[in-house]
Enzyme design. Sequence first.
Site, PDB file in Angstrom:
ATOM      1  N   HIS A  38      -3.074   1.941  -2.590  1.00  0.00           N
ATOM      2  CA  HIS A  38      -2.180   2.996  -3.071  1.00  0.00           C
ATOM      3  C   HIS A  38      -2.269   3.262  -4.573  1.00  0.00           C
ATOM      4  CE1 HIS A  38      -0.219   3.599   0.764  1.00  0.00           C
ATOM      5  NE2 HIS A  38      -0.008   2.304   0.882  1.00  0.00           N
ATOM      6  N   ARG A  63      -5.488  -5.736  -2.016  1.00  0.00           N
ATOM      7  CA  ARG A  63      -5.150  -4.955  -0.826  1.00  0.00           C
ATOM      8  C   ARG A  63      -6.182  -3.830  -0.740  1.00  0.00           C
ATOM      9  NH1 ARG A  63       0.670  -2.641   1.084  1.00  0.00           N
ATOM     10  NH2 ARG A  63       0.716  -1.555  -0.921  1.00  0.00           N
ATOM     11  N   ASP A  77     -17.202 -10.532  -3.200  1.00  0.00           N
ATOM     12  CA  ASP A  77     -18.229 -10.880  -4.184  1.00  0.00           C
ATOM     13  C   ASP A  77     -17.655 -10.936  -5.593  1.00  0.00           C
ATOM     14  OD1 ASP A  77     -20.254 -11.210  -2.354  1.00  0.00           O
ATOM     15  OD2 ASP A  77     -21.389  -9.418  -2.925  1.00  0.00           O
ATOM     16  N   GLU A 141       1.867  -3.059  10.717  1.00  0.00           N
ATOM     17  CA  GLU A 141       2.507  -1.832  10.251  1.00  0.00           C
ATOM     18  C   GLU A 141       2.743  -0.811  11.360  1.00  0.00           C
ATOM     19  OE1 GLU A 141       1.158  -0.850   6.012  1.00  0.00           O
ATOM     20  OE2 GLU A 141      -0.702  -1.515   6.984  1.00  0.00           O
ATOM     21  N   ASP A 167       5.537   1.630   6.592  1.00  0.00           N
ATOM     22  CA  ASP A 167       4.715   2.237   7.637  1.00  0.00           C
ATOM     23  C   ASP A 167       5.198   1.833   9.026  1.00  0.00           C
ATOM     24  OD1 ASP A 167       3.118   3.783   6.047  1.00  0.00           O
ATOM     25  OD2 ASP A 167       1.548   2.276   5.831  1.00  0.00           O
TER      26      ASP A 167
END
Length: 244
Positions: A38, A63, A77, A141, A167
């Site tokens: 987001h 996230r 990585d 969610e 959500d």
Amino acid sequence: MNSTNPAPIGIFVKTGSPQLIEVLGTTALDFVVLDAEHAPFDRGMLDLMVLGGRAARLPVFIRIPVIDPAVILSCLDMGATGLLVPHVDTAEQAREVVAMARYRGGRRGYSGGPRSAGYASLSMAQAVHLGDQAQIVCQIESAQAVGQARAIAEVPGVAGLFVGRADLALSLGLDDPRAPEVLQATRATLQAATRAGKLAGMHVGGTPEREQFIDEGANWFVVSSDQSLLRQAVQAIAGAPKQR
């Protein structure tokens, strides 16, 4: 872990600044979560933020914006401690995510060059072992995900479940993440995680909510965000908000 709280505490970070991570490393936080779902993080900034976490000895989760092998590979990585994976609705999806994140028994591509492999200072065996310690936390969610929560939690390689109440509310046809139906689904998800011996995580607005959900079984918290905490602290100094 924060010595005064039994459940680890982190915050969402939505601002692209490695110095911010450095500052947070001087606090008692247990971890931070870079919100690439987001917030407008590009790959270069995520890399700098993880570097800041390494320098500050502060674990950094990311996230991710989407379930994609290239995104998962890139974040791991960089040396992220783990991934918070949005919209995992089934155990099969959870298995796919774990496979994307694992060398042994999975499909993660190997290179000795990235930060996660010590910039070629580690042997392949060492890098593979360390890489496979990354924690995969699946966000629950949707109503479907709540029904599948126990099966998702029991997938090998899933470190825990994380309730996304906003959500989840929308999935239930609601616009209030504190509605009774959402609370019931949250409790079911937390119970599924704890029964599987996994992290039972959730986002809360502050300490009162955190204490409430500790009693409900939650044991891993993302509390507020850098933006919200900054605004609250400044508003406490500045007084009532300006009328616009």
